[in-house]
Scaffold this motif. Structure first.
Motif, PDB file in Angstrom:
ATOM      1  N   GLU A 200       0.808  -1.214   0.000  1.00 15.47           N
ATOM      2  CA  GLU A 200       0.000   0.000   0.000  1.00 15.47           C
ATOM      3  C   GLU A 200       0.845   1.270   0.000  1.00 15.47           C
ATOM      4  OE1 GLU A 200      -4.080  -1.620   2.142  1.00 15.47           O
ATOM      5  OE2 GLU A 200      -2.694  -0.393   3.304  1.00 15.47           O
ATOM      6  N   ILE A 201       2.037   1.200   0.589  1.00 15.84           N
ATOM      7  CA  ILE A 201       2.895   2.384   0.682  1.00 15.84           C
ATOM      8  C   ILE A 201       4.335   1.981   0.377  1.00 15.84           C
ATOM      9  CG2 ILE A 201       3.709   4.268   2.150  1.00 15.84           C
ATOM     10  CD1 ILE A 201       1.248   3.866   3.895  1.00 15.84           C
ATOM     11  N   LEU A 202       4.991   2.761  -0.471  1.00 22.66           N
ATOM     12  CA  LEU A 202       6.419   2.609  -0.689  1.00 22.66           C
ATOM     13  C   LEU A 202       7.146   3.480   0.332  1.00 22.66           C
ATOM     14  CD1 LEU A 202       6.484   3.020  -4.587  1.00 22.66           C
ATOM     15  CD2 LEU A 202       6.246   0.903  -3.276  1.00 22.66           C
ATOM     16  N   VAL A 203       8.218   2.961   0.910  1.00 19.18           N
ATOM     17  CA  VAL A 203       8.988   3.728   1.896  1.00 19.18           C
ATOM     18  C   VAL A 203      10.452   3.739   1.474  1.00 19.18           C
ATOM     19  CG1 VAL A 203       9.685   3.966   4.296  1.00 19.18           C
ATOM     20  CG2 VAL A 203       7.412   3.097   3.754  1.00 19.18           C
ATOM     21  N   ASN A 204      10.986   4.927   1.276  1.00 16.94           N
ATOM     22  CA  ASN A 204      12.401   5.070   0.937  1.00 16.94           C
ATOM     23  C   ASN A 204      13.148   5.688   2.109  1.00 16.94           C
ATOM     24  OD1 ASN A 204      14.536   7.282  -0.554  1.00 16.94           O
ATOM     25  ND2 ASN A 204      14.721   5.123  -1.040  1.00 16.94           N
ATOM     26  N   GLN A 205      14.117   4.932   2.634  1.00 26.85           N
ATOM     27  CA  GLN A 205      14.990   5.430   3.692  1.00 26.85           C
ATOM     28  C   GLN A 205      16.359   5.678   3.075  1.00 26.85           C
ATOM     29  OE1 GLN A 205      13.727   1.842   5.937  1.00 26.85           O
ATOM     30  NE2 GLN A 205      13.904   3.171   7.735  1.00 26.85           N
ATOM     31  N   SER A 206      16.814   6.928   3.138  1.00 23.85           N
ATOM     32  CA  SER A 206      18.029   7.305   2.414  1.00 23.85           C
ATOM     33  C   SER A 206      19.030   8.023   3.303  1.00 23.85           C
ATOM     34  CB  SER A 206      17.689   8.220   1.217  1.00 23.85           C
ATOM     35  OG  SER A 206      17.083   7.497   0.184  1.00 23.85           O
ATOM     36  N   ASN A 207      20.275   7.967   2.856  1.00 26.28           N
ATOM     37  CA  ASN A 207      21.347   8.795   3.405  1.00 26.28           C
ATOM     38  C   ASN A 207      21.863   9.656   2.261  1.00 26.28           C
ATOM     39  OD1 ASN A 207      23.593   9.979   4.468  1.00 26.28           O
ATOM     40  ND2 ASN A 207      24.745   8.111   4.762  1.00 26.28           N
ATOM     41  N   ASP A 208      21.275  10.825   2.085  1.00 25.38           N
ATOM     42  CA  ASP A 208      21.693  11.721   1.010  1.00 25.38           C
ATOM     43  C   ASP A 208      22.721  12.737   1.485  1.00 25.38           C
ATOM     44  OD1 ASP A 208      20.215  10.464  -0.859  1.00 25.38           O
ATOM     45  OD2 ASP A 208      18.572  11.898  -0.911  1.00 25.38           O
ATOM     46  N   GLY A 209      23.315  12.464   2.641  1.00 22.51           N
ATOM     47  CA  GLY A 209      24.354  13.353   3.142  1.00 22.51           C
ATOM     48  C   GLY A 209      25.558  13.396   2.223  1.00 22.51           C
ATOM     49  N   TRP A 210      25.744  12.316   1.417  1.00 27.31           N
ATOM     50  CA  TRP A 210      26.847  12.293   0.463  1.00 27.31           C
ATOM     51  C   TRP A 210      26.757  13.451  -0.527  1.00 27.31           C
ATOM     52  CZ3 TRP A 210      30.111   8.601   2.006  1.00 27.31           C
ATOM     53  CH2 TRP A 210      29.604   7.487   2.671  1.00 27.31           C
ATOM     54  N   PHE A 211      25.548  13.942  -0.762  1.00 29.05           N
ATOM     55  CA  PHE A 211      25.347  14.976  -1.780  1.00 29.05           C
ATOM     56  C   PHE A 211      25.718  16.368  -1.295  1.00 29.05           C
ATOM     57  CE2 PHE A 211      21.774  12.105  -3.495  1.00 29.05           C
ATOM     58  CZ  PHE A 211      22.693  11.378  -4.216  1.00 29.05           C
ATOM     59  N   ASN A 212      25.955  16.489   0.033  1.00 24.25           N
ATOM     60  CA  ASN A 212      26.410  17.766   0.591  1.00 24.25           C
ATOM     61  C   ASN A 212      25.485  18.924   0.222  1.00 24.25           C
ATOM     62  OD1 ASN A 212      28.145  19.340   2.116  1.00 24.25           O
ATOM     63  ND2 ASN A 212      29.448  19.850   0.367  1.00 24.25           N
ATOM     64  N   ASN A 213      24.168  18.665   0.381  1.00 23.86           N
ATOM     65  CA  ASN A 213      23.138  19.687   0.169  1.00 23.86           C
ATOM     66  C   ASN A 213      23.126  20.239  -1.250  1.00 23.86           C
ATOM     67  OD1 ASN A 213      22.717  19.382   2.931  1.00 23.86           O
ATOM     68  ND2 ASN A 213      24.025  21.116   3.452  1.00 23.86           N
ATOM     69  N   SER A 214      23.465  19.401  -2.223  1.00 20.55           N
ATOM     70  CA  SER A 214      23.515  19.847  -3.616  1.00 20.55           C
ATOM     71  C   SER A 214      22.268  19.410  -4.379  1.00 20.55           C
ATOM     72  CB  SER A 214      24.766  19.283  -4.305  1.00 20.55           C
ATOM     73  OG  SER A 214      24.676  17.870  -4.381  1.00 20.55           O
ATOM     74  N   ILE A 215      22.251  19.714  -5.672  1.00 16.24           N
ATOM     75  CA  ILE A 215      21.083  19.430  -6.500  1.00 16.24           C
ATOM     76  C   ILE A 215      20.868  17.936  -6.712  1.00 16.24           C
ATOM     77  CG2 ILE A 215      22.282  19.473  -8.728  1.00 16.24           C
ATOM     78  CD1 ILE A 215      19.879  21.067  -9.814  1.00 16.24           C
ATOM     79  N   GLU A 216      21.904  17.102  -6.429  1.00 14.78           N
ATOM     80  CA  GLU A 216      21.758  15.666  -6.636  1.00 14.78           C
ATOM     81  C   GLU A 216      20.609  15.078  -5.824  1.00 14.78           C
ATOM     82  OE1 GLU A 216      24.629  17.120  -6.497  1.00 14.78           O
ATOM     83  OE2 GLU A 216      25.935  16.330  -8.071  1.00 14.78           O
TER      84      GLU A 216
END
Length: 323
Positions: A200-216
């Motif tokens: 019923e629900i997709l859940v994405n758990q991420s560590n986007d800290g690698w992107f250093n607050n960028s557009i990625e």
């Protein structure tokens, strides 16, 4: 955690979702009856592979420390679930230590007060050089091509099956990190769903800290939107530094966590109401047939165009010769 618990309780939340690898301490399970030395040996066998220097020799003391760390982690996470008074979906590095060996996986774990760990999904699709070193155990010189210090043997294991997480009225399909960029993973979740174990629900758990607050991070969100459209399912995205979002089943971003005008490099709690959708979209039924047909049509048109050009050239050459 206390702040999250108070807000979740006040809002009557059904679930608290933490980001990928957000639990910083030891967590996992150890096979019953394993001696301290056997535990230490299994642990060392996982973190050491050919071409890298071995770590310290396994000892009873090492095994005792590992067992205590695993026990403390289990007690701590259960106390978190009791404190929050809601089921927790925890992102964590998970140790599974057995006599046959140890596995170290990037996991999404459902923890419920009074019941403890009720379900776990181990990440299936690992990121090369981020979560494992390709051929690291067979081609020793690769260790000089990765940004890890000598002796740091980071080599995660991968899950072998897609596992949905169910707790009460919650029916979730976990996608860890960049797994929300892979269409077929979401499709396989939907295909294997049953009436008593739906998605019923997709859940994405991420560590986007690698992107250093960028557009990625925004590119990552853009890819996730396609999964919602393809599966006609909403998605909750929980990232340790942002972006954290609620995307509905139409691919519309309904909520994005924001603090002090920023959506990245921030922390806090976002409460969302998720609207469910039970439609069965064409992509789940047909898979990649449509894009394959599109490629086939493009290839056919290209060949026909080439044949036409060759005929025109020959015809033009014939006319010139006759003159």
């Amino acid at each position: 955690v206390w702040g999250a618990g108070r807000q979740a309780e006040k809002a009557g939340a059904d679930l608290v979702v933490f980001p990928e690898n957000s639990y910083p301490s030891w967590y996992g399970e150890i096979e019953d009856g394993l001696t301290n030395l056997e535990c230490a040996r299994a642990y060392q066998n996982q973190v050491t592979f050919p071409g890298y220097p071995p770590r310290e020799k396994p000892t009873d003391e090492m095994g005792s420390i590992i067992k205590q760390n695993i026990k403390d982690g289990d007690e701590h996470t259960q106390s978190m679930a009791r404190m929050l008074a809601q089921p927790i979906l925890l992102g964590t590095a998970f140790w599974s230590i057995r006599l046959s060996g140890a596995k170290f996986t990037n996991a999404s774990v459902m923890i419920t007060a009074g019941k403890g760990r009720t379900a776990r999904y181990d990440k299936v699709h690992l990121v090369p050089f981020g979560e494992y070193v390709p051929f690291g155990g067979h081609i020793p010189f690769i260790k000089y091509l990765v940004p890890y210090p000598e002796g740091f043997n980071y080599n995660s294991d991968y899950g072998t099956e897609l596992i949905t997480l169910h707790e009460g009225k919650l029916h979730l399909a976990p996608l860890i990190c960049f797994e929300d960029t892979i269409p077929d993973l979401t499709r396989q979740y939907m295909i294997q769903a049953t009436p008593d174990r739906p998605v019923e629900i997709l859940v994405n758990q991420s560590n986007d800290g690698w992107f250093n607050n960028s557009i990625e991070a925004w590119y990552h969100l853009s890819a996730a939107i396609f999964r919602c459209v393809e599966a006609r399912r909403p998605m909750i995205r929980s990232s340790n530094t942002g972006l954290s979002n609620l995307v509905n089943s139409l691919g519309e971003v309904e909520r994005t966590f924001e603090s002090d005008g920023k959506t990245q490099g921030v922390d806090g709690v976002m409460i969302v109401d998720v609207r469910l959708d039970d439609r069965a979209p064409p992509y789940i039924l047909l898979g990649d047939i449509l894009p394959l047909l599109a490629w086939l049509m493009m290839g056919t048109c290209l060949v026909l165009s080439l044949v036409r050009q060759i005929r025109l050239i020959r015809s033009s050459a014939g006319l010139t010769a006759n003159r």
